[in-house]
Design a protein around this motif. Structure first.
Motif, PDB file in Angstrom:
ATOM      1  N   ASP A 123     -50.727  71.042   2.307  1.00  0.00           N
ATOM      2  CA  ASP A 123     -51.812  70.888   1.530  1.00  0.00           C
ATOM      3  C   ASP A 123     -51.949  69.527   1.032  1.00  0.00           C
ATOM      4  N   TRP A 124     -53.268  69.039   0.472  1.00  0.00           N
ATOM      5  CA  TRP A 124     -53.257  68.186  -0.282  1.00  0.00           C
ATOM      6  C   TRP A 124     -54.144  68.458  -1.434  1.00  0.00           C
ATOM      7  N   VAL A 125     -53.499  67.250  -2.734  1.00  0.00           N
ATOM      8  CA  VAL A 125     -54.586  67.678  -4.110  1.00  0.00           C
ATOM      9  C   VAL A 125     -54.387  66.631  -4.695  1.00  0.00           C
ATOM     10  N   GLY A 126     -55.883  66.114  -4.663  1.00  0.00           N
ATOM     11  CA  GLY A 126     -55.782  64.518  -5.749  1.00  0.00           C
ATOM     12  C   GLY A 126     -57.285  64.543  -6.294  1.00  0.00           C
ATOM     13  N   HIS A 127     -56.989  63.925  -7.563  1.00  0.00           N
ATOM     14  CA  HIS A 127     -58.151  63.462  -7.446  1.00  0.00           C
ATOM     15  C   HIS A 127     -59.563  62.630  -6.908  1.00  0.00           C
ATOM     16  N   TRP A 128     -60.814  63.544  -6.554  1.00  0.00           N
ATOM     17  CA  TRP A 128     -61.689  62.637  -6.004  1.00  0.00           C
ATOM     18  C   TRP A 128     -61.537  61.070  -5.733  1.00  0.00           C
ATOM     19  N   GLY A 181     -69.280  63.428   0.482  1.00  0.00           N
ATOM     20  CA  GLY A 181     -68.075  64.056   0.207  1.00  0.00           C
ATOM     21  C   GLY A 181     -66.759  64.025   0.534  1.00  0.00           C
ATOM     22  N   ILE A 182     -65.273  64.895   0.134  1.00  0.00           N
ATOM     23  CA  ILE A 182     -64.769  64.868   0.125  1.00  0.00           C
ATOM     24  C   ILE A 182     -64.424  65.244   1.835  1.00  0.00           C
ATOM     25  N   PRO A 183     -64.019  64.228   2.550  1.00  0.00           N
ATOM     26  CA  PRO A 183     -63.467  65.192   3.623  1.00  0.00           C
ATOM     27  C   PRO A 183     -62.571  66.121   3.941  1.00  0.00           C
ATOM     28  N   SER A 184     -63.013  67.711   4.395  1.00  0.00           N
ATOM     29  CA  SER A 184     -62.246  68.764   4.907  1.00  0.00           C
ATOM     30  C   SER A 184     -60.355  68.249   5.023  1.00  0.00           C
ATOM     31  N   GLN A 185     -60.154  67.515   5.460  1.00  0.00           N
ATOM     32  CA  GLN A 185     -59.069  66.962   5.973  1.00  0.00           C
ATOM     33  C   GLN A 185     -58.434  65.411   5.877  1.00  0.00           C
TER      34      GLN A 185
END
Length: 140
Positions: free
Chosen positions: A19-24, A50-54
């Motif tokens: 999974d990816w983790v990062g700031h908006w 918004g932030i896309p799911s993938q």
């Protein structure tokens, strides 16, 4: 910023469940990579609001405590994205039990009682990477 190199650098064992983790703000920068180019849809699977799911076919999660933008003052020292298998390489531990205490006299900012009683609860939680090989950080 080369997100493809980060994906290729993650060992194959962890690529299927990563999974990816990062700031908006960093995800917003990544969204701009494909703008005006032929491969516009190559990064995100969903270019809605918004932030896309993938990102590159892997789930994305936002973290407000990570670096939110690229800084010229700290160039090459900002960890901006994490890619990894959190199910195999990350552990969250709750300490058994919670301590609750009653306080007869709540003290205010002027160091005097405010005429109220209160409760305080203490509960310990910890988390850490248990398999560092399951993660890769993108440094910009």
């Amino acid at each position: 910023i080369d997100v493809y190199a980060l994906v290729n650098n993650l060992p194959p064992r962890y690529q299927d469940k990563c999974d990816w983790v990062g700031h908006w703000g960093i995800f917003d920068l990544v969204r701009q990579f494909g703008v005006g180019s032929v491969g516009q849809g190559a990064f995100w699977t969903d270019l809605g609001p918004g932030i896309p799911s993938q990102l590159l076919s892997r789930p994305t999660y936002s973290s407000s405590v990570m670096t939110s933008s690229l800084s010229s003052a700290t160039a090459s020292n900002d960890d901006i994205l994490i890619l990894g298998d959190f199910r195999d390489g990350f552990t969250i531990v709750d300490r058994i039990g919670m301590e609750v205490k009653y306080n007869d006299f709540v003290i205010g900012t002027n160091r005097r009682p405010v005429g109220a009683s209160g409760w305080a609860a203490f509960w310990r939680v910890g988390a850490d990477s248990t398999n560092v090989d399951a993660f890769r950080m993108l440094r910009a």
